[in-house]
Design a protein around this motif. Structure first.
Motif, short mmCIF file in Angstrom:
data_model
loop_
_atom_site.label_atom_id
_atom_site.label_comp_id
_atom_site.label_asym_id
_atom_site.label_seq_id
_atom_site.Cartn_x
_atom_site.Cartn_y
_atom_site.Cartn_z
N LEU A 74 3.89 10.40 0.08
CA LEU A 74 2.78 9.47 -0.15
C LEU A 74 1.54 10.16 -0.71
N GLU A 75 1.43 11.47 -0.52
CA GLU A 75 0.32 12.22 -1.12
C GLU A 75 0.36 12.12 -2.64
N VAL A 80 6.40 4.53 -1.90
CA VAL A 80 7.51 5.10 -1.15
C VAL A 80 8.17 4.00 -0.32
N THR A 81 9.48 3.89 -0.44
CA THR A 81 10.26 2.99 0.41
C THR A 81 11.20 3.84 1.24
N HIS A 92 8.25 2.35 14.49
CA HIS A 92 6.99 3.10 14.60
C HIS A 92 6.51 3.75 13.30
N LEU A 93 7.39 3.97 12.33
CA LEU A 93 6.97 4.70 11.14
C LEU A 93 5.82 4.03 10.38
N PRO A 94 5.84 2.71 10.17
CA PRO A 94 4.69 2.09 9.48
C PRO A 94 3.37 2.35 10.19
N ASP A 95 3.39 2.38 11.52
CA ASP A 95 2.16 2.65 12.27
C ASP A 95 1.70 4.09 12.05
N THR A 96 2.65 5.02 11.98
CA THR A 96 2.31 6.42 11.74
C THR A 96 1.66 6.58 10.37
N VAL A 97 2.24 5.92 9.37
CA VAL A 97 1.67 5.96 8.02
C VAL A 97 0.26 5.37 8.01
N ALA A 98 0.09 4.23 8.65
CA ALA A 98 -1.22 3.56 8.66
C ALA A 98 -2.26 4.40 9.38
N GLY A 103 -5.18 4.82 3.57
CA GLY A 103 -5.35 4.44 2.18
C GLY A 103 -4.05 4.25 1.43
N LYS A 104 -2.94 4.71 2.03
CA LYS A 104 -1.63 4.62 1.38
C LYS A 104 -0.71 3.59 2.04
N ALA A 105 -1.19 2.91 3.06
CA ALA A 105 -0.34 1.98 3.81
C ALA A 105 0.24 0.89 2.91
N ASP A 106 -0.53 0.46 1.92
CA ASP A 106 -0.05 -0.60 1.03
C ASP A 106 0.96 -0.07 0.01
N SER A 107 1.10 1.24 -0.07
CA SER A 107 2.05 1.85 -1.00
C SER A 107 3.36 2.22 -0.31
N PHE A 108 3.53 1.72 0.91
CA PHE A 108 4.70 2.09 1.71
C PHE A 108 5.46 0.86 2.20
#
Length: 292
Positions: A74-75, A80-81, A92-98, A103-108
């Motif tokens: 994501l950097e 990224v899917t 839990h992964l979406p929460d870890t990303v958020a 700033g990248k949560a919408d790109s995941f």
């Protein structure tokens, strides 16, 4: 000279972070799912660099685990899917990303599924596959993703070192076999480095290797991929036998196999380990019409 990566990496997962998340989620890595989590930020950045991921790429990642590689992807990547089969990790992964890269949560995107059953993905069509693949299913998952998503141009996977050797092997090599030929149908394949055991938690009892696959056009042939792969499977099912003997079942008889091989311009005394994917395609084109 310092070996520390100068880029701020507070959002990446280190050893303490991995153990803390695992404890919080009640995650105990299992051998059944080949779960070994990367605990080193420099390693995941090295993988992303080796994959040549750019801001133009939509990346699909299989088996993201707690998110070590996901965050590094994501950097750089546009999107990224991640495809995860473990329900706790997927939850839990979406929460870890958020939490770590808001700033990248919408790109995941997260797909909760067995990768072998995935036939479509949310978001933009993937241009790259980057993954730390579970060792026990690495080859079938890799081949399924390449077959299902032709938009994938570049692939970099981390697999067991012996699997990496098989995937990248050339004809005549003693480990050249079914994975080598089938991967070559889709791409130019090469070894892209080695990964030490100490960057994982828990540390695996095998070494790991990186494999790079650059998509190219499959061999020009009138045979379908399924027809070519059937020849490959038959040739290596009895790899110590000559092609005449190994392909007897596929061709309906040893004589039929010899006839097909002659038509393809291949010596029937050779073994499958000597043939290129193009030669297997030529054999498939000449399957006897009366063979089942």
């Amino acid at each position: 000279m310092s070996t520390t990566d100068p880029t701020p990496d507070s959002h990446l997962l280190g050893a303490a972070d991995i153990r803390e998340l695992a404890a919080a989620f009640g995650v105990k890595p299992t051998k059944q799912r080949g779960q070994n989590f990367v605990i080193d930020g420099n390693t995941v950045r090295r993988i992303v660099r080796a994959a040549e991921v750019t801001e133009q790429d939509a990346v699909v990642e299989v088996g993201p685990g707690l998110g070590s590689l996901t965050l590094a992807l994501l950097e750089v990547a546009r999107h990224v899917t991640a495809v995860e089969i473990d329900p706790v990790l997927a939850q839990h992964l979406p929460d870890t990303v958020a939490a770590r890269m808001p700033g990248k949560a919408d790109s995941f995107d997260l797909v909760f599924s067995d990768a072998m059953e995935v036939t479509e993905l949310p978001g933009p069509a993937p241009t790259a596959l980057v993954a730390n693949l579970p060792y026990n299913v690495a080859v079938p998952v890799l081949l399924h993703m390449l077959a299902t998503f032709p938009s994938i141009e570049r692939t970099l996977v981390m697999v067991q070192s012996e699997v990496a050797d098989r995937l990248a092997a050339k004809p005549g090599n003693k480990v050249y076999g079914v994975p080598s030929v089938k991967a070559n149908w889709y791409a130019d394949v090469k070894r892209a480095g080695a990964i030490g055991r100490n960057v994982f938690w828990p540390a695996p009892n095998v070494d790991s290797g990186l494999v790079s696959l650059i998509r190219r056009e499959p061999p020009k042939t009138t045979a379908s991929r399924e027809e070519v792969f059937a020849v490959v499977d038959a040739a290596f099912a009895q790899r110590r036998k000559t092609l005449r003997a190994a392909l007897a079942g596929w061709a309906g008889s040893a004589a039929g196999a010899e006839q097909a091989l002659a038509a393809a311009g291949i010596d029937h005394k050779l073994r499958g380990e000597m043939l290129t994917v193009e030669q297997f395609a030529a054999i498939a084109e000449h399957k006897p019409k009366d063979a089942v």
